[in-house]
Design an enzyme around this catalytic site. Structure first.
Site, PDB file in Angstrom:
ATOM      1  N   ASN A 212     -30.143 102.444  73.761  1.00  0.00           N
ATOM      2  CA  ASN A 212     -28.881 102.857  73.144  1.00  0.00           C
ATOM      3  C   ASN A 212     -27.727 102.127  73.842  1.00  0.00           C
ATOM      4  OD1 ASN A 212     -26.564 104.173  72.331  1.00  0.00           O
ATOM      5  ND2 ASN A 212     -27.356 106.243  72.660  1.00  0.00           N
TER       6      ASN A 212
ATOM      7  N   CYS B  81     -20.463 106.101  70.409  1.00  0.00           N
ATOM      8  CA  CYS B  81     -21.431 105.409  69.548  1.00  0.00           C
ATOM      9  C   CYS B  81     -20.856 105.085  68.185  1.00  0.00           C
ATOM     10  CB  CYS B  81     -22.691 106.254  69.396  1.00  0.00           C
ATOM     11  SG  CYS B  81     -23.435 106.605  70.979  1.00  0.00           S
TER      12      CYS B  81
ATOM     13  N   HIS C 236     -27.146 103.979  63.903  1.00  0.00           N
ATOM     14  CA  HIS C 236     -26.949 103.907  65.353  1.00  0.00           C
ATOM     15  C   HIS C 236     -28.314 104.077  66.019  1.00  0.00           C
ATOM     16  CE1 HIS C 236     -25.626 104.393  69.337  1.00  0.00           C
ATOM     17  NE2 HIS C 236     -25.901 105.677  69.404  1.00  0.00           N
TER      18      HIS C 236
HETATM   19  N1  ACO Z   1     -39.383 111.454  81.345  1.00  0.00           N
HETATM   20  C1  ACO Z   1     -40.194 112.535  81.339  1.00  0.00           C
HETATM   21  N2  ACO Z   1     -39.798 113.760  80.978  1.00  0.00           N
HETATM   22  C2  ACO Z   1     -38.521 113.913  80.612  1.00  0.00           C
HETATM   23  C3  ACO Z   1     -37.610 112.848  80.611  1.00  0.00           C
HETATM   24  C4  ACO Z   1     -38.066 111.577  80.990  1.00  0.00           C
HETATM   25  N3  ACO Z   1     -37.291 110.484  81.009  1.00  0.00           N
HETATM   26  N4  ACO Z   1     -36.409 113.282  80.177  1.00  0.00           N
HETATM   27  C5  ACO Z   1     -36.548 114.594  79.930  1.00  0.00           C
HETATM   28  N5  ACO Z   1     -37.823 114.972  80.195  1.00  0.00           N
HETATM   29  C6  ACO Z   1     -38.407 116.307  80.072  1.00  0.00           C
HETATM   30  C7  ACO Z   1     -37.363 117.386  80.158  1.00  0.00           C
HETATM   31  O1  ACO Z   1     -37.105 117.696  81.511  1.00  0.00           O
HETATM   32  C8  ACO Z   1     -38.049 118.536  79.442  1.00  0.00           C
HETATM   33  O2  ACO Z   1     -38.954 119.152  80.311  1.00  0.00           O
HETATM   34  P1  ACO Z   1     -39.088 120.758  80.307  1.00  0.00           P
HETATM   35  O3  ACO Z   1     -39.567 121.101  78.923  1.00  0.00           O
HETATM   36  O4  ACO Z   1     -40.092 120.996  81.390  1.00  0.00           O
HETATM   37  O5  ACO Z   1     -37.716 121.270  80.579  1.00  0.00           O
HETATM   38  C9  ACO Z   1     -38.867 117.822  78.353  1.00  0.00           C
HETATM   39  O6  ACO Z   1     -38.976 116.443  78.765  1.00  0.00           O
HETATM   40  C10 ACO Z   1     -38.229 117.871  76.985  1.00  0.00           C
HETATM   41  O7  ACO Z   1     -36.842 117.612  77.140  1.00  0.00           O
HETATM   42  P2  ACO Z   1     -35.859 117.563  75.914  1.00  0.00           P
HETATM   43  O8  ACO Z   1     -34.471 117.272  76.377  1.00  0.00           O
HETATM   44  O9  ACO Z   1     -36.086 118.736  75.024  1.00  0.00           O
HETATM   45  O10 ACO Z   1     -36.444 116.278  75.181  1.00  0.00           O
HETATM   46  P3  ACO Z   1     -36.117 115.741  73.735  1.00  0.00           P
HETATM   47  O11 ACO Z   1     -37.348 115.637  72.977  1.00  0.00           O
HETATM   48  O12 ACO Z   1     -34.929 116.430  73.112  1.00  0.00           O
HETATM   49  O13 ACO Z   1     -35.652 114.237  74.045  1.00  0.00           O
HETATM   50  C11 ACO Z   1     -33.624 112.984  74.215  1.00  0.00           C
HETATM   51  C12 ACO Z   1     -34.521 114.010  74.876  1.00  0.00           C
HETATM   52  C13 ACO Z   1     -34.405 111.690  74.109  1.00  0.00           C
HETATM   53  C14 ACO Z   1     -32.383 112.794  75.075  1.00  0.00           C
HETATM   54  C15 ACO Z   1     -33.220 113.463  72.808  1.00  0.00           C
HETATM   55  O14 ACO Z   1     -32.788 114.805  72.879  1.00  0.00           O
HETATM   56  C16 ACO Z   1     -32.146 112.633  72.156  1.00  0.00           C
HETATM   57  O15 ACO Z   1     -32.361 111.513  71.781  1.00  0.00           O
HETATM   58  N6  ACO Z   1     -30.942 113.230  71.934  1.00  0.00           N
HETATM   59  C17 ACO Z   1     -29.870 112.616  71.167  1.00  0.00           C
HETATM   60  C18 ACO Z   1     -29.207 111.509  71.896  1.00  0.00           C
HETATM   61  C19 ACO Z   1     -28.076 110.979  71.055  1.00  0.00           C
HETATM   62  O16 ACO Z   1     -28.183 110.783  69.862  1.00  0.00           O
HETATM   63  N7  ACO Z   1     -26.917 110.752  71.668  1.00  0.00           N
HETATM   64  C20 ACO Z   1     -25.762 110.372  70.910  1.00  0.00           C
HETATM   65  C21 ACO Z   1     -25.422 108.994  71.103  1.00  0.00           C
HETATM   66  S1  ACO Z   1     -25.161 108.578  72.798  1.00  0.00           S
HETATM   67  C22 ACO Z   1     -23.463 108.176  73.008  1.00  0.00           C
HETATM   68  O17 ACO Z   1     -22.589 108.543  72.255  1.00  0.00           O
HETATM   69  C23 ACO Z   1     -23.162 107.369  74.233  1.00  0.00           C
END
Ligand code: ACO
Length: 328
Positions: free
Chosen positions: A285, A115, A255
């Site tokens: 993203n 990213c 980003h």
């Molecule tokens: N639909 C429904 N539920 C989901 C989904 C989905 N698509 N995805 C995950 N869940 C569930 C999980 O299973 C979890 O359930 P559980 O509590 O029963 O285990 C719950 O939702 C919460 O999951 P988390 O992973 O804690 O969700 P979070 O609020 O952290 O959101 C996300 C996840 C969107 C991935 C977030 O953590 C994020 O944006 N992280 C950073 C991403 C980023 O910046 N990446 C860097 C750049 S990417 C690159 O370099 C290519």
């Protein structure tokens, strides 16, 4: 304007025609439009066609940037492509892009910084042009994340999209001055966001494919926690060493990974969301392409005025972080 200053002379972007909505994803994995919007801010993303590799998206963005800069492809001394989904492992995607542009002499190479690829590329282009041997560079960030996405994994498949953004950078350009770039990384956290197979450590085998190791794996929650802090540190570092304050920022282009991360970064820099450009809702993203796509959209919409101070900041796989200040 000093004749040796390095400026962004043109911008361009390309996103594929196919739109994949949250409703479409509801049919593919156990997710909901509501969850995706609330947890990420994404409504839809673009997906490249099977015969549309990274070089094809990159060349479209590049042609648009060259046109807006009034630069012919043969004038380019350097072609940099930021990507981790190049058409093939060898040769560099930048060489395939060069061939499509019809340039036969530029030094062409790829940058792999996920990213942060665009800002890493900006730093490299800036320093190459500062050095004196090169006058005109093309920097493209392009990604076909749909080709490395596990479409059965709801944790990742709702996040990513495809597209390309480009800038032409010239020595002695009267505006779009690149004031400074900062890049950093922490390889000890590499496993938080990676594609395990397909490299020399684990070549693609039937077993690797059976185990879905050719796809992006991400520990989203851990990455999330680190993202805001490192983005803020990077942005503050660049402001401080150039004697600017957060109140001097005209536009923040972060980003586009998650609206909650973007909001937290804006809060940390005391910026109202009116000064923050967001296109995550439409494209998801696109890794390194998010910032140059945003920059080109803003440029085309006439949002950027001469003298505006533009802060770009990113965080991603590596883990990497980066920030750049440009005076439009
Ligand atoms: N639909 C429904 N539920 C989901 C989904 C989905 N698509 N995805 C995950 N869940 C569930 C999980 O299973 C979890 O359930 P559980 O509590 O029963 O285990 C719950 O939702 C919460 O999951 P988390 O992973 O804690 O969700 P979070 O609020 O952290 O959101 C996300 C996840 C969107 C991935 C977030 O953590 C994020 O944006 N992280 C950073 C991403 C980023 O910046 N990446 C860097 C750049 S990417 C690159 O370099 C290519």
């Amino acid at each position: 304007m000093h004749k040796l200053e390095i400026g962004i002379a043109g911008t361009g972007y390309y996103v594929p025609a196919k739109v994949l909505t949250n409703a479409d994803l509801e049919q593919m994995v156990d997710t909901s439009d509501e969850w995706i919007r609330e947890r990420t801010g994404i409504r839809e993303r673009r997906i490249a066609a099977p015969d549309e590799p990274v070089s094809e998206m990159a060349v479209r963005a590049a042609r648009s940037a060259l046109l807006s800069a009034g630069v012919r492809p043969e004038e380019l001394d350097v072609i940099i492509l930021a990507t981790f989904t190049a058409d093939r492992p060898l040769p560099a995607g930048a060489c395939l892009l060069q061939e499509k542009l019809g340039n036969t002499r530029a030094g062409s190479f790829d940058i792999s910084a996920a990213c942060c690829g665009f800002i890493y590329g900006l730093e490299v282009a800036h320093k190459l042009l500062t050095g004196g041997r090169y006058r005109t560079a093309l920097l493209v960030a392009a990604e076909k994340l749909s080709s490395v996405t596990d479409w059965e994994d709801r944790n990742t498949c709702v996040l990513f999209g495809d597209g390309a953004g480009a800038v032409v950078i010239k020595k002695g350009h009267p505006h779009g001055r690149i004031i400074d770039c900062y890049i950093g990384s922490d390889g000890s956290k590499a496993d938080l966001l990676s594609i395990p197979a397909g490299g020399s450590a684990r070549p693609i085998t039937h077993r690797a494919i059976d185990e879905k190791q050719q796809f992006v794996k991400m520990a989203g929650r851990e990455v999330f926690k680190l993202a805001v802090n490192e983005m803020l540190n990077a942005a503050r570092m660049v402001l401080k060493r150039n004697n600017y304050d957060t109140s001097d920022i005209s536009w923040l282009i972060p980003h586009q990974a998650n609206l909650r991360i973007i909001r937290a970064a804006a809060r940390g820099l005391n910026l109202p969301m009116g000064k923050v450009f967001v296109n995550l809702d439409r494209y998801g993203n696109i890794s390194g392409a998010t910032i140059p796509v945003a920059l080109a959209e803003m440029d085309q919409a006439g949002l950027l005025k001469r003298g505006d101070l533009v802060m770009m900041v990113a965080f991603g796989g590596g883990l990497t972080w980066s920030a750049s200040l440009v005076e439009w």
